[in-house]
Design a protein around this motif. Structure first.
Motif, PDB file in Angstrom:
ATOM      1  N   THR A 262       4.193   2.624   4.991  1.00  0.00           N
ATOM      2  CA  THR A 262       2.893   2.572   4.322  1.00  0.00           C
ATOM      3  C   THR A 262       1.710   2.823   5.246  1.00  0.00           C
ATOM      4  O   THR A 262       0.680   3.333   4.803  1.00  0.00           O
ATOM      5  CB  THR A 262       2.679   1.194   3.669  1.00  0.00           C
TER       6      THR A 262
ATOM      7  N   ALA B 215       3.215  -3.966   1.693  1.00  0.00           N
ATOM      8  CA  ALA B 215       2.526  -2.949   2.484  1.00  0.00           C
ATOM      9  C   ALA B 215       2.604  -3.274   3.968  1.00  0.00           C
ATOM     10  O   ALA B 215       2.795  -2.389   4.809  1.00  0.00           O
ATOM     11  CB  ALA B 215       1.075  -2.836   2.040  1.00  0.00           C
TER      12      ALA B 215
ATOM     13  N   ASN C 259      -4.298   3.021   2.191  1.00  0.00           N
ATOM     14  CA  ASN C 259      -3.978   2.629   3.560  1.00  0.00           C
ATOM     15  C   ASN C 259      -5.071   3.111   4.502  1.00  0.00           C
ATOM     16  O   ASN C 259      -6.104   3.636   4.074  1.00  0.00           O
ATOM     17  CB  ASN C 259      -2.603   3.165   3.975  1.00  0.00           C
TER      18      ASN C 259
ATOM     19  N   SER D 191      -0.348   0.665   6.331  1.00  0.00           N
ATOM     20  CA  SER D 191      -1.373   0.032   5.512  1.00  0.00           C
ATOM     21  C   SER D 191      -2.667  -0.260   6.259  1.00  0.00           C
ATOM     22  O   SER D 191      -3.749  -0.184   5.684  1.00  0.00           O
ATOM     23  CB  SER D 191      -0.834  -1.268   4.898  1.00  0.00           C
TER      24      SER D 191
END
Length: 394
Positions: A189, A182, A156, A191
């Motif tokens: 997350t 994600a 991430n 991301s």
């Protein structure tokens, strides 16, 4: 359905193409059809050697099975294996059953425990980054839990920020390919590369992440991934399709329109409107690509989108790498405009905001880019749009 999908390597389509002109059914023709294979990642990459161990949890059925059973145990086993730990230096994945030259697709038993359709379930999914470290934990999402491991990404934005210069991977997405989960579960997350001081929290009205969930503990619902991509148990995974209208003509549709109508008022989320959003999203990431690839940034990053060369520059702040990675992330998920549109818009906005002048002032001048403006800008119903020369953050 499965054999036409990416999980099946799209093999059925390839076989049908190979068989189209084979009308005599000779042994040679039959053998040619049997030998026809696709160039998908599933069918062309063996991924069954120890050297490919980090790829196996997503690119083999065996790895997917073990990861979906218990992602924590999988990560611990991989850590010992990759570190050559004498106490447990053994890959969690065994491919000795395969005949020479055989490859694994995403077989039924990777996701299912038996032929009743029961799924491999765990209470939470531990997502593992490129260094085999857990970077995010996503709570179980019912039947959609099995989707998260392979579509949750391989890193991430924080991972990028923590890397020394020589390890900043800026010629491909550090999050990897098709990171739908994600982006959908960005609250867990993170991301994208989230610029310091900016808010990326879910909006109160963002409920895509909760589609198909019952709220039970443990969660028993279908979950968002399966609700949209596997309506009625459809293993083609396609959310869009065609159907014959009253005039006998094929028209484009959202395959699970009823699901959309459950939250969106009538006619607020049709295939036509979805296509408009898609066009706006694609225009926005194309504009971001142009900013990433322009001469000024190319000189700073030493990176060229056209020929893929990479020369890392120690004088460039991580925000430039972050903006480039946000482009790579969103380009890798063509459905990001549906999965989590506000998160995607904010990543695009902040990245362009930084690249325009190196300052995060929260204002963009999108003169000449009306489709991008129409996609990114939000304003209350019944009021005038803000000027295109001073668009504020979504």
């Amino acid at each position: 359905q499965w054999a036409r999908s990416g999980h099946g390597g799209a093999l059925l389509t390839v076989k049908e193409t190979a068989a189209a002109d084979e009308i005599d059914k000779t042994f040679a023709e039959v053998a040619a059809v049997r030998a026809a294979g696709s160039d998908s990642s599933w069918s062309t990459w063996a991924n069954d050697e120890d050297a490919d161990a980090t790829c196996q949890r997503c690119h083999t059925a065996t790895g997917g099975k073990h990861f979906s059973d218990d992602s924590t145990a999988y990560q611990e086993a991989m850590a010992k294996f990759l570190a050559n730990d004498p106490a447990g230096s053994k890959s969690p994945n065994d491919f000795t059953y395969l005949q020479e030259g055989a490859h694994e697709l995403l077989f039924c038993w990777s996701c299912h425990t038996d032929n009743t359709g029961a799924l491999r379930m765990q209470d939470e999914v531990k997502l593992i980054d490129r260094d085999n470290t857990i970077f995010a934990t996503v709570p179980a999402k019912g039947k959609s839990t099995v989707c998260i491991g392979c579509h949750g990404g391989r890193a991430n934005g924080s991972y990028l920020a923590d890397q020394p210069l020589d390890k900043r991977l800026n010629d491909e997405s550090i999050v990897h390919y098709l990171p739908a989960a994600a982006i959908l579960f960005s609250a867990q997350t993170h991301s994208g590369y989230e610029f310091e001081g900016k808010n990326y929290a879910d909006k109160d009205y963002f409920v895509h992440k909760d589609i198909g969930l019952t709220g039970a503990s443990p969660e028993t619902g279908v979950g968002p991934c399966a609700s949209c991509h596997m309506a009625g148990g459809d293993h083609s995974l396609q959310t869009l399709g065609q159907e014959e209208n009253k005039d006998g003509e094929l028209e484009d549709i959202i395959k699970n329109q009823t699901l959309c109508n459950g939250c969106h008022l009538a006619d607020t989320m049709t295939r036509e409107k979805l296509d408009e959003k898609k066009a706006g999203f694609e225009a926005a990431i194309e504009l971001l690509r142009k900013y990433v690839a322009n001469d000024t940034l190319t000189n700073k990053l030493g990176w060229n989108l056209n020929d893929g060369t990479v020369i890392k520059n120690a004088l460039v702040t991580v925000n430039y790498y972050g903006a480039q990675q946000n482009y790579q992330l969103l380009a890798a998920d063509p459905g990001a405009y549906v999965h989590n549109s506000i998160y995607g818009k904010r990543l695009i906005f902040d990245s362009i905001d930084w690249l325009q002048d190196g300052v995060l002032d929260g204002v963009l001048d999108l003169t000449g880019y009306t489709p991008v403006y129409d996609y990114l800008v939000t304003w209350p119903a019944g009021t005038d749009k803000p000027p295109i020369t001073a668009m504020t953050r979504p």
